[in-house]
Design a protein around this motif. Sequence first.
Motif, PDB file in Angstrom:
ATOM      1  N   ASN A  17      55.984  21.814  -5.447  1.00 30.20           N
ATOM      2  CA  ASN A  17      54.969  22.030  -6.494  1.00 30.20           C
ATOM      3  C   ASN A  17      53.984  20.860  -6.559  1.00 30.20           C
ATOM      4  OD1 ASN A  17      56.060  24.498  -7.185  1.00 30.20           O
ATOM      5  ND2 ASN A  17      57.306  23.669  -8.845  1.00 30.20           N
ATOM      6  N   ALA A  18      54.494  19.635  -6.493  1.00 36.49           N
ATOM      7  CA  ALA A  18      53.622  18.458  -6.553  1.00 36.49           C
ATOM      8  C   ALA A  18      52.678  18.421  -5.350  1.00 36.49           C
ATOM      9  CB  ALA A  18      54.465  17.183  -6.611  1.00 36.49           C
ATOM     10  N   LEU A  19      53.211  18.710  -4.176  1.00 38.59           N
ATOM     11  CA  LEU A  19      52.373  18.709  -2.976  1.00 38.59           C
ATOM     12  C   LEU A  19      51.345  19.833  -3.006  1.00 38.59           C
ATOM     13  CD1 LEU A  19      55.074  17.867  -0.290  1.00 38.59           C
ATOM     14  CD2 LEU A  19      53.117  16.440  -0.932  1.00 38.59           C
ATOM     15  N   SER A  79      47.970  17.546   6.917  1.00 41.98           N
ATOM     16  CA  SER A  79      49.291  16.948   6.715  1.00 41.98           C
ATOM     17  C   SER A  79      50.077  17.544   5.551  1.00 41.98           C
ATOM     18  CB  SER A  79      49.146  15.445   6.477  1.00 41.98           C
ATOM     19  OG  SER A  79      48.518  14.840   7.566  1.00 41.98           O
ATOM     20  N   ILE A  80      49.421  17.851   4.470  1.00 43.80           N
ATOM     21  CA  ILE A  80      50.136  18.314   3.271  1.00 43.80           C
ATOM     22  C   ILE A  80      50.917  19.601   3.532  1.00 43.80           C
ATOM     23  CG2 ILE A  80      49.873  19.137   0.893  1.00 43.80           C
ATOM     24  CD1 ILE A  80      47.670  17.015   0.549  1.00 43.80           C
ATOM     25  N   PRO A  81      50.357  20.614   4.194  1.00 41.29           N
ATOM     26  CA  PRO A  81      51.166  21.812   4.463  1.00 41.29           C
ATOM     27  C   PRO A  81      52.430  21.514   5.281  1.00 41.29           C
ATOM     28  CG  PRO A  81      48.866  22.323   4.780  1.00 41.29           C
ATOM     29  CD  PRO A  81      48.958  20.833   4.580  1.00 41.29           C
ATOM     30  N   TYR A 127      47.429  19.341  -2.752  1.00 37.43           N
ATOM     31  CA  TYR A 127      46.651  20.079  -1.757  1.00 37.43           C
ATOM     32  C   TYR A 127      45.407  20.696  -2.402  1.00 37.43           C
ATOM     33  CZ  TYR A 127      45.637  23.385   2.018  1.00 37.43           C
ATOM     34  OH  TYR A 127      45.032  24.090   3.022  1.00 37.43           O
ATOM     35  N   ASP A 128      45.576  21.285  -3.581  1.00 37.32           N
ATOM     36  CA  ASP A 128      44.434  21.872  -4.292  1.00 37.32           C
ATOM     37  C   ASP A 128      43.406  20.808  -4.682  1.00 37.32           C
ATOM     38  OD1 ASP A 128      45.561  24.382  -4.038  1.00 37.32           O
ATOM     39  OD2 ASP A 128      46.499  24.333  -6.034  1.00 37.32           O
ATOM     40  N   PHE A 129      43.901  19.653  -5.155  1.00 34.92           N
ATOM     41  CA  PHE A 129      42.995  18.558  -5.490  1.00 34.92           C
ATOM     42  C   PHE A 129      42.241  18.078  -4.250  1.00 34.92           C
ATOM     43  CE2 PHE A 129      45.741  17.304  -9.319  1.00 34.92           C
ATOM     44  CZ  PHE A 129      44.859  17.846 -10.213  1.00 34.92           C
ATOM     45  N   THR A 130      42.929  18.011  -3.133  1.00 35.35           N
ATOM     46  CA  THR A 130      42.317  17.553  -1.897  1.00 35.35           C
ATOM     47  C   THR A 130      41.203  18.496  -1.454  1.00 35.35           C
ATOM     48  OG1 THR A 130      44.375  16.475  -1.238  1.00 35.35           O
ATOM     49  CG2 THR A 130      42.775  16.898   0.510  1.00 35.35           C
ATOM     50  N   LYS A 131      41.434  19.795  -1.573  1.00 35.78           N
ATOM     51  CA  LYS A 131      40.379  20.763  -1.237  1.00 35.78           C
ATOM     52  C   LYS A 131      39.166  20.564  -2.140  1.00 35.78           C
ATOM     53  CE  LYS A 131      42.739  24.624  -1.434  1.00 35.78           C
ATOM     54  NZ  LYS A 131      43.203  26.011  -1.325  1.00 35.78           N
ATOM     55  N   ALA A 132      39.404  20.290  -3.429  1.00 32.62           N
ATOM     56  CA  ALA A 132      38.296  20.043  -4.363  1.00 32.62           C
ATOM     57  C   ALA A 132      37.548  18.761  -3.990  1.00 32.62           C
ATOM     58  CB  ALA A 132      38.821  19.961  -5.791  1.00 32.62           C
ATOM     59  N   HIS A 133      38.281  17.725  -3.559  1.00 29.00           N
ATOM     60  CA  HIS A 133      37.635  16.471  -3.143  1.00 29.00           C
ATOM     61  C   HIS A 133      36.730  16.709  -1.941  1.00 29.00           C
ATOM     62  CE1 HIS A 133      41.132  13.900  -4.960  1.00 29.00           C
ATOM     63  NE2 HIS A 133      40.362  14.417  -5.882  1.00 29.00           N
ATOM     64  N   PHE A 140      37.099  11.946   6.200  1.00 30.20           N
ATOM     65  CA  PHE A 140      38.079  12.056   7.277  1.00 30.20           C
ATOM     66  C   PHE A 140      39.497  12.032   6.700  1.00 30.20           C
ATOM     67  CE2 PHE A 140      41.056  10.120  10.232  1.00 30.20           C
ATOM     68  CZ  PHE A 140      40.945  10.965  11.315  1.00 30.20           C
ATOM     69  N   SER A 141      39.741  11.125   5.767  1.00 24.91           N
ATOM     70  CA  SER A 141      41.071  11.014   5.162  1.00 24.91           C
ATOM     71  C   SER A 141      41.460  12.298   4.450  1.00 24.91           C
ATOM     72  CB  SER A 141      41.106   9.852   4.158  1.00 24.91           C
ATOM     73  OG  SER A 141      40.821   8.642   4.813  1.00 24.91           O
ATOM     74  N   GLU A 142      40.531  12.856   3.706  1.00 29.47           N
ATOM     75  CA  GLU A 142      40.808  14.099   2.989  1.00 29.47           C
ATOM     76  C   GLU A 142      41.059  15.250   3.964  1.00 29.47           C
ATOM     77  OE1 GLU A 142      41.297  14.353  -0.266  1.00 29.47           O
ATOM     78  OE2 GLU A 142      40.732  12.304  -0.707  1.00 29.47           O
ATOM     79  N   LYS A 143      40.271  15.312   5.042  1.00 29.06           N
ATOM     80  CA  LYS A 143      40.472  16.361   6.049  1.00 29.06           C
ATOM     81  C   LYS A 143      41.844  16.209   6.718  1.00 29.06           C
ATOM     82  CE  LYS A 143      36.989  18.966   7.045  1.00 29.06           C
ATOM     83  NZ  LYS A 143      36.953  20.389   6.799  1.00 29.06           N
ATOM     84  N   ALA A 144      42.261  14.975   6.965  1.00 26.21           N
ATOM     85  CA  ALA A 144      43.573  14.735   7.559  1.00 26.21           C
ATOM     86  C   ALA A 144      44.679  15.187   6.607  1.00 26.21           C
ATOM     87  CB  ALA A 144      43.731  13.256   7.910  1.00 26.21           C
ATOM     88  N   LEU A 145      44.479  14.979   5.311  1.00 24.67           N
ATOM     89  CA  LEU A 145      45.473  15.420   4.321  1.00 24.67           C
ATOM     90  C   LEU A 145      45.579  16.939   4.283  1.00 24.67           C
ATOM     91  CD1 LEU A 145      44.876  12.934   1.375  1.00 24.67           C
ATOM     92  CD2 LEU A 145      46.919  13.139   2.801  1.00 24.67           C
TER      93      LEU A 145
END
Length: 113
Positions: free
Chosen positions: A68-70, A53-55, A74-80, A45-50
């Motif tokens: 760039n950091a965000l 939120s990140i965009p 975002y890419d790491f979050t999609k991988a998670h 749920f947390s990852e889906k919320a990110l």
Amino acid sequence: MKSTNTIIDKKGILQEEKGNSEKAATEIKQGCRNIFVDELKEIYFSEKALIISIPIMIKKAANKELVNALTIHYDFTKAHIKRLEDIFTSIGESETVTKYEAMYGDNKSLKEI
């Protein structure tokens, strides 16, 4: 000298106690599995919320370095999320999202910004 009835009775009692301990061990394992799955669902749920939120944060970022950091995050979050979905599949669970109240607080403060 002990009678055979007494020996048989004691074996019956021991067998019955062994069955109870196996049942208790199974219940403990199931309880631990439930906790594990619940925690995974909260993380999911947390990852889906990110992912939502990140965009928003990227659009409101003040400088290129933060963008760039965000974007990397975002890419790491999609991988998670992909890894979590693989874990759910491997243990035979659906990736049903469990609401995680702490994330609601984070999203509310993000909207206020």
